[in-house]
Design an enzyme around this catalytic site. Structure first.
Site, PDB file in Angstrom:
ATOM      1  N   HIS A   1      -3.511   4.162   4.963  1.00 39.74           N
ATOM      2  CA  HIS A   1      -4.566   3.140   5.094  1.00 39.74           C
ATOM      3  C   HIS A   1      -5.900   3.703   4.596  1.00 39.74           C
ATOM      4  O   HIS A   1      -6.644   3.049   3.880  1.00 39.74           O
ATOM      5  CB  HIS A   1      -4.684   2.713   6.558  1.00 39.74           C
ATOM      6  CG  HIS A   1      -5.903   1.898   6.838  1.00 39.74           C
ATOM      7  ND1 HIS A   1      -5.994   0.577   6.487  1.00 39.74           N
ATOM      8  CD2 HIS A   1      -7.091   2.236   7.393  1.00 39.74           C
ATOM      9  CE1 HIS A   1      -7.196   0.128   6.822  1.00 39.74           C
ATOM     10  NE2 HIS A   1      -7.875   1.110   7.379  1.00 39.74           N
TER      11      HIS A   1
ATOM     12  N   ARG B   1       0.874  -1.175   0.000  1.00 35.34           N
ATOM     13  CA  ARG B   1       0.000   0.000   0.000  1.00 35.34           C
ATOM     14  C   ARG B   1       0.909   1.223   0.000  1.00 35.34           C
ATOM     15  O   ARG B   1       1.580   1.486   0.987  1.00 35.34           O
ATOM     16  CB  ARG B   1      -0.902  -0.065   1.235  1.00 35.34           C
ATOM     17  CG  ARG B   1      -1.477   1.262   1.628  1.00 35.34           C
ATOM     18  CD  ARG B   1      -2.583   1.161   2.630  1.00 35.34           C
ATOM     19  NE  ARG B   1      -2.249   0.642   3.936  1.00 35.34           N
ATOM     20  CZ  ARG B   1      -1.541   1.268   4.879  1.00 35.34           C
ATOM     21  NH1 ARG B   1      -1.006   2.451   4.652  1.00 35.34           N
ATOM     22  NH2 ARG B   1      -1.338   0.704   6.054  1.00 35.34           N
TER      23      ARG B   1
ATOM     24  N   TYR C   1       4.362   5.300  11.332  1.00 31.52           N
ATOM     25  CA  TYR C   1       4.677   3.905  11.665  1.00 31.52           C
ATOM     26  C   TYR C   1       5.514   3.171  10.617  1.00 31.52           C
ATOM     27  O   TYR C   1       5.854   2.009  10.816  1.00 31.52           O
ATOM     28  CB  TYR C   1       3.397   3.110  11.957  1.00 31.52           C
ATOM     29  CG  TYR C   1       2.357   3.129  10.840  1.00 31.52           C
ATOM     30  CD1 TYR C   1       2.468   2.267   9.749  1.00 31.52           C
ATOM     31  CD2 TYR C   1       1.274   3.996  10.887  1.00 31.52           C
ATOM     32  CE1 TYR C   1       1.520   2.284   8.740  1.00 31.52           C
ATOM     33  CE2 TYR C   1       0.330   4.015   9.877  1.00 31.52           C
ATOM     34  CZ  TYR C   1       0.452   3.157   8.811  1.00 31.52           C
ATOM     35  OH  TYR C   1      -0.480   3.174   7.807  1.00 31.52           O
TER      36      TYR C   1
HETATM   37  C1  LIG Z   1     -13.572  -6.731  12.930  1.00 34.37           C
HETATM   38  C2  LIG Z   1     -12.829  -5.438  12.772  1.00 34.37           C
HETATM   39  N1  LIG Z   1     -11.782  -5.137  13.579  1.00 34.37           N
HETATM   40  C3  LIG Z   1     -11.113  -3.994  13.430  1.00 34.37           C
HETATM   41  C4  LIG Z   1     -11.489  -3.081  12.471  1.00 34.37           C
HETATM   42  C5  LIG Z   1     -10.697  -1.793  12.283  1.00 34.37           C
HETATM   43  N2  LIG Z   1      -9.899  -1.936  11.053  1.00 34.37           N
HETATM   44  C6  LIG Z   1     -10.320  -1.391   9.896  1.00 34.37           C
HETATM   45  S1  LIG Z   1      -9.289  -1.728   8.655  1.00 34.37           S
HETATM   46  C7  LIG Z   1      -8.238  -2.592   9.649  1.00 34.37           C
HETATM   47  C8  LIG Z   1      -6.969  -3.201   9.112  1.00 34.37           C
HETATM   48  C9  LIG Z   1      -7.223  -4.302   8.139  1.00 34.37           C
HETATM   49  O1  LIG Z   1      -6.010  -4.632   7.508  1.00 34.37           O
HETATM   50  P1  LIG Z   1      -5.932  -5.663   6.339  1.00 34.37           P
HETATM   51  O2  LIG Z   1      -6.911  -6.751   6.556  1.00 34.37           O
HETATM   52  O3  LIG Z   1      -4.509  -6.041   6.187  1.00 34.37           O
HETATM   53  O4  LIG Z   1      -6.437  -4.879   5.059  1.00 34.37           O
HETATM   54  P2  LIG Z   1      -5.884  -3.533   4.424  1.00 34.37           P
HETATM   55  O5  LIG Z   1      -6.562  -2.394   5.145  1.00 34.37           O
HETATM   56  O6  LIG Z   1      -4.408  -3.510   4.589  1.00 34.37           O
HETATM   57  O7  LIG Z   1      -6.297  -3.574   2.997  1.00 34.37           O
HETATM   58  C10 LIG Z   1      -8.725  -2.616  10.953  1.00 34.37           C
HETATM   59  C11 LIG Z   1      -8.039  -3.286  12.083  1.00 34.37           C
HETATM   60  C12 LIG Z   1     -12.594  -3.413  11.650  1.00 34.37           C
HETATM   61  N3  LIG Z   1     -13.015  -2.619  10.673  1.00 34.37           N
HETATM   62  N4  LIG Z   1     -13.229  -4.592  11.797  1.00 34.37           N
END
Ligand SMILES: Cc1ncc(C[n+]2csc(CCOP(=O)(O)OP(=O)(O)O)c2C)c(N)n1
Length: 357
Positions: free
Chosen positions: A262, A258, A271
């Site tokens: 985010h 990415r 970070y």
């Molecule tokens: C069940 C849940 N826990 C926490 C969150 C907060 N949250 C939103 S995005 C994210 C990170 C997800 O990372 P990843 O699965 O690697 O996908 P990326 O964003 O890198 O595409 C988190 C922890 C959420 N939306 N849903």
């Protein structure tokens, strides 16, 4: 356990014949245009959010090859269960740019009338299921849809997108297990972009790779260079064909990065080191694909620049059109939830039309 990384596009822009999906000139140009459009959309949407013209956006810069390559492998009738970062897969599947942008404004240009959080797309007509905000909840849903298709004897596949962070959820494991046991026609597409917000993938899992996790559920896992559109397309096409033919699920891990934040609510400089981002920028999937097209004689330098300019112009035009649309009617707040509006919502609609609270 070490998994080999599949790479088709070599550094010099040539292609490994063993992994070349042999796409024709027209397809290559179509895919290049979509990559450029997605990059232009990202650049513009972040500016719109910073200027307060939209509320929120989730960029996918750096992941264009994974998005566009995998989405292009879908056929009519297949189902797509996206995460919030998969607008590229939706776009290449036929979800119009105007729908993406309209949904960000949430006004009358938005097909779902502002009923969803920004960046949460869906379109029934192309089997694009609404983005799930809770991470990985789309995975059991996708497996259920695949199981239903299998029971009905439908010759379709279902693809579910998620990130590396999604693999730490219970939903991931439940979905993988069910898919393995029932042999559902599911392609699990993990965009391993190295971070779950601020958490690096090395702290997400102790496994040697994400793809290796498939072995525990009794099906194939594949690791592919996610910045290599040709390899991603070939691998996803193979997995979808296998699923349609009754061969069961596949887990694809697309190794990517990415390049931006985010979301527009995030500051990645807090970070991750700039050198790391700069290093991955050298493997920018859009530039890498452009270099391949130049080498293959599909475009020359001037055409590549013209296409990029056209993409930026298209985004600017669509933004102007969507931003200029009127707000949604207040009454639409109670629409589209029930087939027949229940009495309490009918009453609220009346109040809204009268301007009451
Ligand atoms: C069940 C849940 N826990 C926490 C969150 C907060 N949250 C939103 S995005 C994210 C990170 C997800 O990372 P990843 O699965 O690697 O996908 P990326 O964003 O890198 O595409 C988190 C922890 C959420 N939306 N849903």
């Amino acid at each position: 356990m070490e998994m080999p990384l599949l790479v088709a596009l070599r550094e010099d822009g040539s292609v490994d014949p063993a992994l070349d999906p042999a796409l024709g000139r027209e397809d290559l140009l179509f895919l290049f245009r979509k990559m450029l459009l997605l990059r232009a959309l990202d650049d513009k949407a972040v500016i719109l959010q910073r200027a307060g013209r939209i509320g929120f956006y989730v960029p996918s810069s750096g992941q264009e090859a994974a998005e566009i390559g995998s989405g292009f492998a879908l056929k009519d009738g297949d189902w797509l269960f996206p995460s919030y970062r998969d607008q590229g897969a939706a776009l290449v599947r036929g979800y119009p740019l105007s729908s993406i942008v309209g949904q960000l404004f949430g006004n009358a240009s938005d097909a779902i009338k502002g009923h969803q959080m920004p960046n949460h797309w869906c379109d029934r007509s192309i089997n694009l299921v609404s983005v799930s905000s809770p991470v990985a909840t789309q995975l059991p849903q996708a497996v259920g849809a695949g199981y239903a298709a299998k029971l009905r004897g439908d010759n379709i596949a279902v693809i579910a997108y998620f990130g590396d962070g999604g693999t730490s959820t219970g939903d991931f494991h439940a979905a993988m297990n069910f898919a393995g046991v029932y042999g559902t026609p599911t392609v699990f597409f993990c965009s391993n972009n190295q971070y779950a917000i601020s958490l690096p993938v090395a702290r997400q899992t102790a496994s040697g790779s994400i793809a290796t996790k498939a072995a525990a559920y009794g099906f194939e896992g594949v690791r592919v260079d996610g910045n290599d559109l040709l390899a991603v397309y070939g691998v996803t096409r193979g997995a979808l064909e296998k699923a349609r033919a009754g061969g069961g699920p596949t887990l694809i891990e697309a190794l990517t990065y990415r390049m931006g934040p985010h979301s527009t609510s995030d500051d990645p400089t807090r970070y991750r080191p700039e050198e790391e981002r700069a290093d991955w920028a050298k493997r920018d999937p859009v530039r890498r694909f452009a270099e391949h097209l130049l080498r293959a004689g599909v475009v020359d330098g001037k055409t590549a620049e013209t296409l990029a300019e056209e993409a930026r112009e298209e985004v600017a035009r669509v933004v102007k059109e969507c931003e200029g649309a009127p707000p949604v009617s207040r009454e639409s707040l109670v629409e589209d939830v029930y087939a027949e509006t229940p009495w309490h919502l009918a009453e609220q609609r009346k109040l809204l039309s009268r301007g009451g609270g």
